[in-house]
Design a protein around this motif. Structure first.
Motif, PDB file in Angstrom:
ATOM      1  N   ALA A 175      -0.654  10.986 -11.892  1.00 24.76           N
ATOM      2  CA  ALA A 175      -1.097  11.597 -10.629  1.00 24.76           C
ATOM      3  C   ALA A 175      -2.615  11.512 -10.492  1.00 24.76           C
ATOM      4  CB  ALA A 175      -0.619  13.043 -10.552  1.00 24.76           C
ATOM      5  N   VAL A 176      -3.316  11.707 -11.589  1.00 33.03           N
ATOM      6  CA  VAL A 176      -4.784  11.591 -11.549  1.00 33.03           C
ATOM      7  C   VAL A 176      -5.184  10.151 -11.236  1.00 33.03           C
ATOM      8  CG1 VAL A 176      -6.867  11.658 -12.987  1.00 33.03           C
ATOM      9  CG2 VAL A 176      -5.250  13.562 -13.045  1.00 33.03           C
ATOM     10  N   MET A 177      -4.453   9.194 -11.801  1.00 36.25           N
ATOM     11  CA  MET A 177      -4.784   7.783 -11.586  1.00 36.25           C
ATOM     12  C   MET A 177      -4.665   7.363 -10.126  1.00 36.25           C
ATOM     13  SD  MET A 177      -2.890   6.209 -14.938  1.00 36.25           S
ATOM     14  CE  MET A 177      -3.245   4.508 -14.591  1.00 36.25           C
ATOM     15  N   ILE A 179       6.065   9.825  -8.648  1.00 31.40           N
ATOM     16  CA  ILE A 179       5.736  10.321  -9.990  1.00 31.40           C
ATOM     17  C   ILE A 179       6.537  11.583 -10.294  1.00 31.40           C
ATOM     18  CG2 ILE A 179       3.883  11.321 -11.399  1.00 31.40           C
ATOM     19  CD1 ILE A 179       1.971   9.366  -9.776  1.00 31.40           C
ATOM     20  N   GLN A 180       6.664  12.477  -9.324  1.00 31.21           N
ATOM     21  CA  GLN A 180       7.440  13.706  -9.512  1.00 31.21           C
ATOM     22  C   GLN A 180       8.900  13.377  -9.819  1.00 31.21           C
ATOM     23  OE1 GLN A 180       6.308  17.012  -9.563  1.00 31.21           O
ATOM     24  NE2 GLN A 180       8.362  17.377 -10.328  1.00 31.21           N
ATOM     25  N   THR A 181       9.445  12.397  -9.129  1.00 31.05           N
ATOM     26  CA  THR A 181      10.826  11.995  -9.376  1.00 31.05           C
ATOM     27  C   THR A 181      10.982  11.422 -10.781  1.00 31.05           C
ATOM     28  OG1 THR A 181      11.204  11.589  -7.034  1.00 31.05           O
ATOM     29  CG2 THR A 181      12.704  10.501  -8.576  1.00 31.05           C
ATOM     30  N   GLN A 189      -7.561   2.400   3.614  1.00 27.52           N
ATOM     31  CA  GLN A 189      -6.612   1.296   3.446  1.00 27.52           C
ATOM     32  C   GLN A 189      -6.820   0.607   2.099  1.00 27.52           C
ATOM     33  OE1 GLN A 189      -3.964   0.585   5.266  1.00 27.52           O
ATOM     34  NE2 GLN A 189      -3.407  -1.097   3.927  1.00 27.52           N
ATOM     35  N   VAL A 190      -8.042   0.417   1.703  1.00 29.68           N
ATOM     36  CA  VAL A 190      -8.326  -0.208   0.405  1.00 29.68           C
ATOM     37  C   VAL A 190      -7.827   0.705  -0.723  1.00 29.68           C
ATOM     38  CG1 VAL A 190     -10.176  -0.961  -1.159  1.00 29.68           C
ATOM     39  CG2 VAL A 190     -10.270  -1.565   1.268  1.00 29.68           C
ATOM     40  N   ALA A 191      -8.023   1.998  -0.578  1.00 33.73           N
ATOM     41  CA  ALA A 191      -7.540   2.960  -1.579  1.00 33.73           C
ATOM     42  C   ALA A 191      -6.017   2.909  -1.675  1.00 33.73           C
ATOM     43  CB  ALA A 191      -8.021   4.367  -1.245  1.00 33.73           C
ATOM     44  N   ASP A 192      -5.333   2.817  -0.536  1.00 33.00           N
ATOM     45  CA  ASP A 192      -3.866   2.758  -0.526  1.00 33.00           C
ATOM     46  C   ASP A 192      -3.360   1.473  -1.191  1.00 33.00           C
ATOM     47  OD1 ASP A 192      -3.839   5.205   0.746  1.00 33.00           O
ATOM     48  OD2 ASP A 192      -3.212   4.414   2.700  1.00 33.00           O
ATOM     49  N   ASP A 238       0.845  -1.197   0.000  1.00 34.94           N
ATOM     50  CA  ASP A 238       0.000   0.000   0.000  1.00 34.94           C
ATOM     51  C   ASP A 238       0.878   1.244   0.000  1.00 34.94           C
ATOM     52  OD1 ASP A 238       0.978  -0.085   2.568  1.00 34.94           O
ATOM     53  OD2 ASP A 238      -0.955   0.094   3.546  1.00 34.94           O
ATOM     54  N   ILE A 239       0.313   2.349  -0.467  1.00 38.22           N
ATOM     55  CA  ILE A 239       1.037   3.612  -0.505  1.00 38.22           C
ATOM     56  C   ILE A 239       0.032   4.753  -0.435  1.00 38.22           C
ATOM     57  CG2 ILE A 239       1.091   3.698  -3.037  1.00 38.22           C
ATOM     58  CD1 ILE A 239       3.917   4.983  -2.765  1.00 38.22           C
ATOM     59  N   ASN A 240       0.382   5.789   0.312  1.00 37.73           N
ATOM     60  CA  ASN A 240      -0.531   6.931   0.399  1.00 37.73           C
ATOM     61  C   ASN A 240      -0.331   7.840  -0.821  1.00 37.73           C
ATOM     62  OD1 ASN A 240       1.595   8.849   0.945  1.00 37.73           O
ATOM     63  ND2 ASN A 240       1.563   8.196   3.078  1.00 37.73           N
ATOM     64  N   GLU A 241      -1.251   8.756  -1.007  1.00 32.90           N
ATOM     65  CA  GLU A 241      -1.223   9.621  -2.185  1.00 32.90           C
ATOM     66  C   GLU A 241       0.035  10.488  -2.219  1.00 32.90           C
ATOM     67  OE1 GLU A 241      -4.065  12.754  -4.629  1.00 32.90           O
ATOM     68  OE2 GLU A 241      -4.376  12.518  -2.461  1.00 32.90           O
ATOM     69  N   ARG A 242       0.432  11.029  -1.102  1.00 27.70           N
ATOM     70  CA  ARG A 242       1.602  11.913  -1.053  1.00 27.70           C
ATOM     71  C   ARG A 242       2.858  11.191  -1.529  1.00 27.70           C
ATOM     72  NH1 ARG A 242       5.393  12.373   2.862  1.00 27.70           N
ATOM     73  NH2 ARG A 242       4.100  11.101   4.207  1.00 27.70           N
ATOM     74  N   ASP A 243       3.082   9.975  -1.041  1.00 24.63           N
ATOM     75  CA  ASP A 243       4.260   9.218  -1.447  1.00 24.63           C
ATOM     76  C   ASP A 243       4.187   8.798  -2.916  1.00 24.63           C
ATOM     77  OD1 ASP A 243       5.352   9.516   1.064  1.00 24.63           O
ATOM     78  OD2 ASP A 243       4.759   7.523   1.763  1.00 24.63           O
ATOM     79  N   ALA A 244       2.998   8.446  -3.375  1.00 23.33           N
ATOM     80  CA  ALA A 244       2.826   8.069  -4.785  1.00 23.33           C
ATOM     81  C   ALA A 244       3.140   9.256  -5.693  1.00 23.33           C
ATOM     82  CB  ALA A 244       1.399   7.573  -5.029  1.00 23.33           C
TER      83      ALA A 244
END
Length: 155
Positions: free
Chosen positions: A120-122, A102-104, A134-137, A92-98
């Motif tokens: 980023a939209v995905m 992507i930025q990198t 948790q399911v979203a992550d 799992d991963i939160n939006e900020r880390d994802a």
């Protein structure tokens, strides 16, 4: 430097050294003395600003001759780096880390601005509009890993 905190200043200092070299080896206590901060502040900067998600590998050696080595990595030139990045994402991963990953990818010219925006939209909270975070992550991790795997095999 108004509006910057000490972590930002330390990060900029280390990145300026990395701009001239492929890696930097530092002693935590020396950098702490240079900026008149406690050594744990240096740990904080390294752990939060110089992550694999941001395109850096960090190695530390403890003891009297210990050091911290920070190395900028090219994500696609080193398949092990992409493998490590995928393992860091894990289940799992939160939006900020994802978004940081992507930025990198964008910063390293692995993907275009348009591809970064689409990715980023995905992985956004709005797209993964689930009541269970948790399911979203978990879903976000699957999407991001699939995208990274696709990039890995693209020439």
């Amino acid at each position: 430097m108004e509006g910057q905190n000490i972590s930002d200043i330390i990060e900029q200092y280390l990145k300026s050294i990395l701009a001239d070299s492929e890696h930097v080896e530092i002693r935590r206590s020396e950098i702490a003395d240079l900026f008149d901060v406690v050594p744990s502040q240096i740990n904080y900067v390294i752990k939060t600003r110089f992550t694999i998600q941001n395109g850096y590998l960090v190695e530390s050696k403890r003891g009297g001759g210990g050091y911290i080595r920070i190395e900028r990595v090219n994500l696609l030139d080193d398949i092990d780096v992409l493998n490590t990045l995928i393992s860091v994402i894990g289940d799992d991963i939160n939006e900020r880390d994802a978004v940081s990953i992507i930025q990198t990818l964008y910063d390293e010219d692995v993907i275009s601005r348009r591809e970064a925006d689409l990715m980023a939209v995905m992985v956004s909270k709005q797209t993964l509009a689930l009541t269970d975070r948790q399911v979203a992550d978990v879903l976000r991790a699957h999407v991001l890993i699939s995208l990274l795997n696709r990039l890995r095999y693209e020439s």
